[in-house]
Design an enzyme around this catalytic site. Structure first.
Site, PDB file in Angstrom:
ATOM      1  N   PHE A 245      -5.351  -0.016 -11.039  1.00 38.38           N
ATOM      2  CA  PHE A 245      -5.223  -1.317 -10.373  1.00 38.38           C
ATOM      3  C   PHE A 245      -6.502  -1.571  -9.590  1.00 38.38           C
ATOM      4  O   PHE A 245      -6.881  -0.801  -8.717  1.00 38.38           O
ATOM      5  CB  PHE A 245      -4.019  -1.361  -9.424  1.00 38.38           C
ATOM      6  CG  PHE A 245      -3.788  -2.736  -8.860  1.00 38.38           C
ATOM      7  CD1 PHE A 245      -3.030  -3.658  -9.556  1.00 38.38           C
ATOM      8  CD2 PHE A 245      -4.355  -3.118  -7.651  1.00 38.38           C
ATOM      9  CE1 PHE A 245      -2.839  -4.951  -9.058  1.00 38.38           C
ATOM     10  CE2 PHE A 245      -4.169  -4.393  -7.145  1.00 38.38           C
ATOM     11  CZ  PHE A 245      -3.409  -5.316  -7.850  1.00 38.38           C
TER      12      PHE A 245
ATOM     13  N   ASP B 229     -13.202   3.269  -7.038  1.00 42.65           N
ATOM     14  CA  ASP B 229     -12.414   2.309  -6.274  1.00 42.65           C
ATOM     15  C   ASP B 229     -11.624   3.094  -5.230  1.00 42.65           C
ATOM     16  O   ASP B 229     -10.626   3.729  -5.535  1.00 42.65           O
ATOM     17  CB  ASP B 229     -11.481   1.558  -7.232  1.00 42.65           C
ATOM     18  CG  ASP B 229     -10.541   0.584  -6.545  1.00 42.65           C
ATOM     19  OD1 ASP B 229     -10.300   0.737  -5.325  1.00 42.65           O
ATOM     20  OD2 ASP B 229     -10.019  -0.312  -7.220  1.00 42.65           O
TER      21      ASP B 229
ATOM     22  N   LYS C  78      -8.650  -2.659   2.478  1.00 36.43           N
ATOM     23  CA  LYS C  78      -7.405  -2.225   3.110  1.00 36.43           C
ATOM     24  C   LYS C  78      -7.576  -1.707   4.536  1.00 36.43           C
ATOM     25  O   LYS C  78      -7.676  -2.493   5.464  1.00 36.43           O
ATOM     26  CB  LYS C  78      -6.696  -1.218   2.209  1.00 36.43           C
ATOM     27  CG  LYS C  78      -6.081  -1.875   0.957  1.00 36.43           C
ATOM     28  CD  LYS C  78      -5.096  -0.989   0.274  1.00 36.43           C
ATOM     29  CE  LYS C  78      -4.477  -1.666  -0.949  1.00 36.43           C
ATOM     30  NZ  LYS C  78      -3.519  -2.722  -0.613  1.00 36.43           N
TER      31      LYS C  78
END
Length: 411
Positions: A156, A241, A270
């Site tokens: 993702f 990532d 985040k």
């Protein structure tokens, strides 16, 4: 008469929003696009590892805004930094230098293996920047075919058109087809499959050190090492990532430190801003100087408010020794989950620090999520069998014990 915006609890003296939950739900139902399957809770206040809803009910938050509230909700240092900066300078164009952005870049470089930073507003934007760097870098020798990017199945990487293409999950891609050309996918941790697809036309390999949304699957060290060697062999960039794994969640600043494999580019978001939107794309070597003025940019990226919040987050992690706490609490959590009450109900536990996936024997994840919420524990479900647990780095043994008590009762 205008409704009061805040109330004060007479017992604690705390100020909290005065929320008409029924009205808020009506506004949401009638005016917000239906892109989220809302749970039946309206949250109004947070502190540390806890949040409270509009009815005053307390919850232990073991999702932390999906790995965003790394230092907990409303950390005093972060709140103070936001307040001070908001009263000074909130935004100005990136045509001008601001000290908070420059200081944040210097801090990130000092605690990582990277040389330069591009700031943005989200994880998807950080990955977009990484993709653009890789594509331009692939053309540096005049090649017209070196634009292929390899990612892993079940990954993702975001929801923009390019990052949803990088996300090798058809459920996210099919509604928006045709997707961006030039991406290919391999099974995660499959070295032979990786060797078969990476070649002279590959400009980058993009991987998560731990697949988060896919169900908490840590990479094998050998898989990441092979990715590094193949990128070196074919002149491609290795991109990690770390949007979910970075900023201390693994028990180290960056998950790549656990593997001894350093990528050319690392993307963050985040937890970096403690809840304030900010993303970052860090690069080293040739990748650090690939973009030049006019190649890329963002209006709000790295604005003084977001940068000050991120600096406060990093300072809190350092001064409160939260890397060590994340590692210790992650190990303690896994130990408690392996004890007798849950034995036989759990098929597998996959974890790195406070990034924890609990795969259940029965397809009960949705029920467990719902009933845990009713008992005051916020968690996440991935598919039918996997629970995703992403508590703040500030949690204590008492918090873990309470979470395990609820999970044991529910499961």
């Amino acid at each position: 008469m205008t409704q009061a915006l805040y109330t004060m609890d007479s017992e604690t003296g705390r100020i909290a929003p005065a929320v008409d939950e029924e009205q808020a739900r009506a506004w949401d139902r009638d005016n917000v696009m239906t892109t989220y399957a809302r749970l039946p809770v309206t949250l109004v206040r947070g502190e540390g590892a806890k949040v409270w809803d509009a009815k005053g009910k307390e919850y232990l938050d073991f999702l932390a805004g999906i790995a965003v509230n790394g230092v907990g909700h409303c950390h005093p240092r972060v709140v103070r930094a936001i307040q001070e900066q908001a009263a000074t300078l909130i935004h100005t164009s990136n045509l001008y230098l601001t000290e908070p952005q420059a200081r944040l870049a210097a801090k990130l470089v000092s605690i990582s293996d990277f040389e330069r930073v591009f700031f943005c507003n989200s994880g998807a934007e950080a990955n977009e920047a990484a993709i653009k760097i890789a594509r331009k870098h692939g053309k540096k020798d005049g090649s017209a075919t070196k634009f292929q990017i390899v990612t892993a199945n079940r990954s993702f990487h975001g929801r923009t058109l390019a990052t949803v293409t990088a996300t090798a999950q058809p459920k996210y891609q099919t509604p928006f087809a045709p997707v961006v050309p030039g991406f290919s996918y391999v099974p995660f941790n499959d070295i032979e499959a990786l060797r078969a697809v990476v070649n002279e036309d590959t400009c980058a390999v993009m991987l998560e050190p731990v697949q988060g949304e896919g169900g908490i699957y840590p990479a094998h060290k050998e898989f990441l090492q092979e990715a590094r060697e193949l990128c070196d062999k074919f002149g491609a960039l290795l991109i990690f990532d770390e949007i979910q794994t970075g900023v201390g969640r693994s028990g180290k600043w960056w998950a790549y430190e656990h593997y001894g494999v350093t990528p050319d580019i690392m993307t963050l978001a985040k937890a970096l801003g403690g809840g304030v939107p900010i993303g970052a794309c860090l690069a080293r070597g040739a990748a650090a100087t690939t973009l030049v003025p006019g190649d890329h940019g963002s209006t709000f990226a790295g604005n003084p408010l977001a940068a000050r919040a991120a600096l406060a987050v990093l300072e809190a992690i350092e001064e409160e020794h939260l890397l060590a706490n994340a590692y210790a609490m992650g190990a303690y959590f896994v130990h408690r989950l392996n004890e007798a009450p849950l034995r036989g109900k759990i098929k597998e536990i996959r974890a790195l620090g406070l990034l924890i996936g609990v795969e259940l024997v029965q397809p009960d994840a949705r029920r467990v999520l719902t009933e845990s919420l009713e008992r005051g524990l916020i968690i996440n479900a991935v598919g039918d069998n996997i629970l995703r647990l992403l508590p703040p780095l500030v949690i204590t043994k008492e918090d873990v014990d309470r979470a395990v008590e609820i999970l044991s009762a529910v499961i």
